[in-house]
Design a protein around this motif. Structure first.
Motif, PDB file in Angstrom:
ATOM      1  N   ASP A 153       0.842  -1.203   0.000  1.00 23.56           N
ATOM      2  CA  ASP A 153       0.000   0.000   0.000  1.00 23.56           C
ATOM      3  C   ASP A 153       0.877   1.252   0.000  1.00 23.56           C
ATOM      4  O   ASP A 153       0.598   2.229  -0.711  1.00 23.56           O
ATOM      5  N   GLY A 154       1.937   1.210   0.818  1.00 21.00           N
ATOM      6  CA  GLY A 154       2.856   2.340   0.851  1.00 21.00           C
ATOM      7  C   GLY A 154       3.559   2.543  -0.475  1.00 21.00           C
ATOM      8  O   GLY A 154       3.740   3.681  -0.928  1.00 21.00           O
ATOM      9  N   LEU A 155       3.938   1.435  -1.123  1.00 27.70           N
ATOM     10  CA  LEU A 155       4.610   1.538  -2.419  1.00 27.70           C
ATOM     11  C   LEU A 155       3.673   2.140  -3.462  1.00 27.70           C
ATOM     12  O   LEU A 155       4.095   2.986  -4.265  1.00 27.70           O
ATOM     13  N   ARG A 156       2.420   1.727  -3.452  1.00 26.66           N
ATOM     14  CA  ARG A 156       1.464   2.303  -4.412  1.00 26.66           C
ATOM     15  C   ARG A 156       1.344   3.813  -4.216  1.00 26.66           C
ATOM     16  O   ARG A 156       1.266   4.569  -5.189  1.00 26.66           O
ATOM     17  N   SER A 157       1.353   4.249  -2.971  1.00 19.79           N
ATOM     18  CA  SER A 157       1.284   5.689  -2.703  1.00 19.79           C
ATOM     19  C   SER A 157       2.535   6.400  -3.209  1.00 19.79           C
ATOM     20  O   SER A 157       2.451   7.497  -3.792  1.00 19.79           O
ATOM     21  N   LEU A 158       3.698   5.782  -3.006  1.00 21.12           N
ATOM     22  CA  LEU A 158       4.948   6.387  -3.471  1.00 21.12           C
ATOM     23  C   LEU A 158       4.993   6.459  -4.994  1.00 21.12           C
ATOM     24  O   LEU A 158       5.442   7.461  -5.570  1.00 21.12           O
ATOM     25  N   VAL A 159       4.534   5.396  -5.645  1.00 17.07           N
ATOM     26  CA  VAL A 159       4.492   5.403  -7.108  1.00 17.07           C
ATOM     27  C   VAL A 159       3.521   6.470  -7.598  1.00 17.07           C
ATOM     28  O   VAL A 159       3.804   7.208  -8.554  1.00 17.07           O
ATOM     29  N   ASP A 160       2.380   6.585  -6.933  1.00 11.85           N
ATOM     30  CA  ASP A 160       1.401   7.592  -7.335  1.00 11.85           C
ATOM     31  C   ASP A 160       1.962   8.999  -7.160  1.00 11.85           C
ATOM     32  O   ASP A 160       1.747   9.876  -8.006  1.00 11.85           O
ATOM     33  N   ASN A 161       2.701   9.223  -6.071  1.00 13.50           N
ATOM     34  CA  ASN A 161       3.324  10.533  -5.865  1.00 13.50           C
ATOM     35  C   ASN A 161       4.322  10.852  -6.971  1.00 13.50           C
ATOM     36  O   ASN A 161       4.483  12.013  -7.370  1.00 13.50           O
ATOM     37  N   ALA A 162       5.001   9.809  -7.459  1.00 11.76           N
ATOM     38  CA  ALA A 162       6.046  10.015  -8.462  1.00 11.76           C
ATOM     39  C   ALA A 162       5.488  10.230  -9.862  1.00 11.76           C
ATOM     40  O   ALA A 162       5.981  11.078 -10.616  1.00 11.76           O
ATOM     41  N   ILE A 163       4.449   9.475 -10.237  1.00 15.81           N
ATOM     42  CA  ILE A 163       3.996   9.515 -11.637  1.00 15.81           C
ATOM     43  C   ILE A 163       2.498   9.771 -11.770  1.00 15.81           C
ATOM     44  O   ILE A 163       1.967   9.750 -12.880  1.00 15.81           O
ATOM     45  N   GLY A 164       1.827  10.035 -10.653  1.00 10.11           N
ATOM     46  CA  GLY A 164       0.376  10.196 -10.693  1.00 10.11           C
ATOM     47  C   GLY A 164      -0.104  11.374 -11.513  1.00 10.11           C
ATOM     48  O   GLY A 164      -1.251  11.375 -11.985  1.00 10.11           O
ATOM     49  N   ASP A 165       0.746  12.391 -11.699  1.00 11.09           N
ATOM     50  CA  ASP A 165       0.348  13.562 -12.481  1.00 11.09           C
ATOM     51  C   ASP A 165       0.600  13.378 -13.974  1.00 11.09           C
ATOM     52  O   ASP A 165       0.237  14.255 -14.773  1.00 11.09           O
ATOM     53  N   LEU A 166       1.224  12.268 -14.353  1.00  6.73           N
ATOM     54  CA  LEU A 166       1.489  12.012 -15.765  1.00  6.73           C
ATOM     55  C   LEU A 166       0.306  11.277 -16.400  1.00  6.73           C
ATOM     56  O   LEU A 166      -0.512  10.662 -15.709  1.00  6.73           O
ATOM     57  N   ALA A 167       0.245  11.341 -17.717  1.00  9.44           N
ATOM     58  CA  ALA A 167      -0.858  10.710 -18.456  1.00  9.44           C
ATOM     59  C   ALA A 167      -0.558   9.227 -18.639  1.00  9.44           C
ATOM     60  O   ALA A 167      -0.187   8.768 -19.728  1.00  9.44           O
ATOM     61  N   VAL A 168      -0.706   8.470 -17.552  1.00 15.68           N
ATOM     62  CA  VAL A 168      -0.429   7.035 -17.586  1.00 15.68           C
ATOM     63  C   VAL A 168      -1.420   6.295 -16.697  1.00 15.68           C
ATOM     64  O   VAL A 168      -2.026   6.866 -15.790  1.00 15.68           O
ATOM     65  N   GLU A 169      -1.558   5.014 -16.978  1.00  4.78           N
ATOM     66  CA  GLU A 169      -2.189   4.076 -16.064  1.00  4.78           C
ATOM     67  C   GLU A 169      -1.111   3.090 -15.635  1.00  4.78           C
ATOM     68  O   GLU A 169      -0.244   2.726 -16.435  1.00  4.78           O
ATOM     69  N   TYR A 170      -1.163   2.666 -14.384  1.00  5.55           N
ATOM     70  CA  TYR A 170      -0.104   1.782 -13.902  1.00  5.55           C
ATOM     71  C   TYR A 170      -0.672   0.748 -12.940  1.00  5.55           C
ATOM     72  O   TYR A 170      -1.741   0.934 -12.350  1.00  5.55           O
TER      73      TYR A 170
END
Length: 221
Positions: A20-37
Motif C-alpha cells: 500500500d505504501g509503495l502504491r502511494s509512493l508510485v502515485d506521488n512520483a507519476i500520478g500527475d502524468l498521463a499514464v495508467e499503472y
C-alpha cells in the motif's frame, strides 16, 4: 514494465502495508502524468510497475531514477543497483535479479573484513547499493562517497523490514522524536534514522530495538 531495485520480503499484514505504501509512493512520483499503472511483485520479491499511456516513457524514467531498476542483462562498466543479499569473508553478494559478487578488495570502504565493513557502515540486509558491473564488479564511486558521508554526520540508526512510517512511529512511541532529524528512505523496507547532534546512536538503537522487529545497525561518526 519497470522492475524496481528494492524488495518486498515481509509477509502477511506487513506485506500488504508495504505494498500500500509503495502504491502511494508510485502515485506521488507519476500520478500527475498521463499514464495508467499497476503495481505487482515478482516471484523473487522485486516489485514491478506496469505502465501504459501517453507519458509512459517519462513515467518509467522517473521510476528508474527514483528506485533504480532490475535489468535482464548487464553491460560491463555500467552502473546498476542491487540489494545486499549476503556477505562472507570473500565479499558481498548483491541481488540484481541474479547474484552479483563484489569481492572484498572491490568494496572500497576501508580496512576490515566484509562483515566489519558492513557493521561499521550500517549496511542492513537488503539495503539497495549501486555497483559497477564487471569482472570483478565493484561498488560504484558515488555509493562509496554516500557511505563515507554517513560516518561524517551526526550518526544514524539503519533498519530493514519496516516502512518509513513504521520506523518514524516507533521512534515517536519510544519518546525520541526530539532526538532525530528525520527518517530517510533507502528502499521500500530499508530506512535510516538520522540523529540530532548530541544523540547517541547506540543508545537510540537500544531504545527502539525492543519495539521494532528488524535488523538494526548504527553508524557512529
Amino acid at each position: 514494465m519497470v522492475v524496481l531495485a528494492t524488495k518486498c520480503y515481509v509477509d502477511g499484514d506487513a506485506r500488504e502495508r508495504a505494498l500500500d505504501g509503495l502504491r502511494s509512493l508510485v502515485d506521488n512520483a507519476i500520478g500527475d502524468l498521463a499514464v495508467e499503472y499497476e503495481v505487482g511483485v515478482r516471484h523473487d520479491d522485486f516489485p514491478s510497475v506496469t505502465v501504459d499511456g501517453e507519458d509512459g516513457v517519462a513515467a518509467r524514467n522517473v521510476l528508474r531514477e527514483e528506485w533504480g531498476a532490475i535489468t535482464p542483462e548487464f553491460v560491463r562498466g555500467e552502473i546498476y543497483t542491487g540489494t545486499l543479499e549476503s556477505w562472507d569473508e570473500s565479499g558481498f553478494v548483491l541481488d540484481a535479479g541474479e547474484d552479483v559478487r563484489v569481492p572484498a578488495e572491490e568494496i572500497g570502504l576501508g580496512p576490515g573484513s566484509p562483515e566489519q565493513v558492513r557493521t561499521r557502515y550500517g549496511l542492513v540486509q537488503h539495503l539497495p547499493l549501486r555497483f559497477v558491473y564487471g569482472e570483478p564488479s565493484r561498488l560504484a564511486d558515488d555509493e562509496r562517497d554516500r557511505l563515507y558521508d554517513w560516518t561524517r554526520g551526526t550518526g544514524r540508526v539503519n533498519a530493514n523490514s519496516a516502512t518509513r512510517g513504521e520506523v518514524r512511529a516507533t521512534v515517536n512511541r519510544a519518546g525520541h522524536a526530539g532526538d532525530i532529524v528525520t527518517v530517510e528512505r533507502f528502499g521500500l523496507l530499508e530506512q535510516s534514522v538520522i540523529c540530532r547532534e548530541g544523540t547517541d546512536p547506540p543508545g537510540l538503537l537500544a531504545s527502539i530495538g525492543t519495539h521494532l522487529p528488524a535488523e538494526l545497525l548504527c553508524v557512529v561518526p
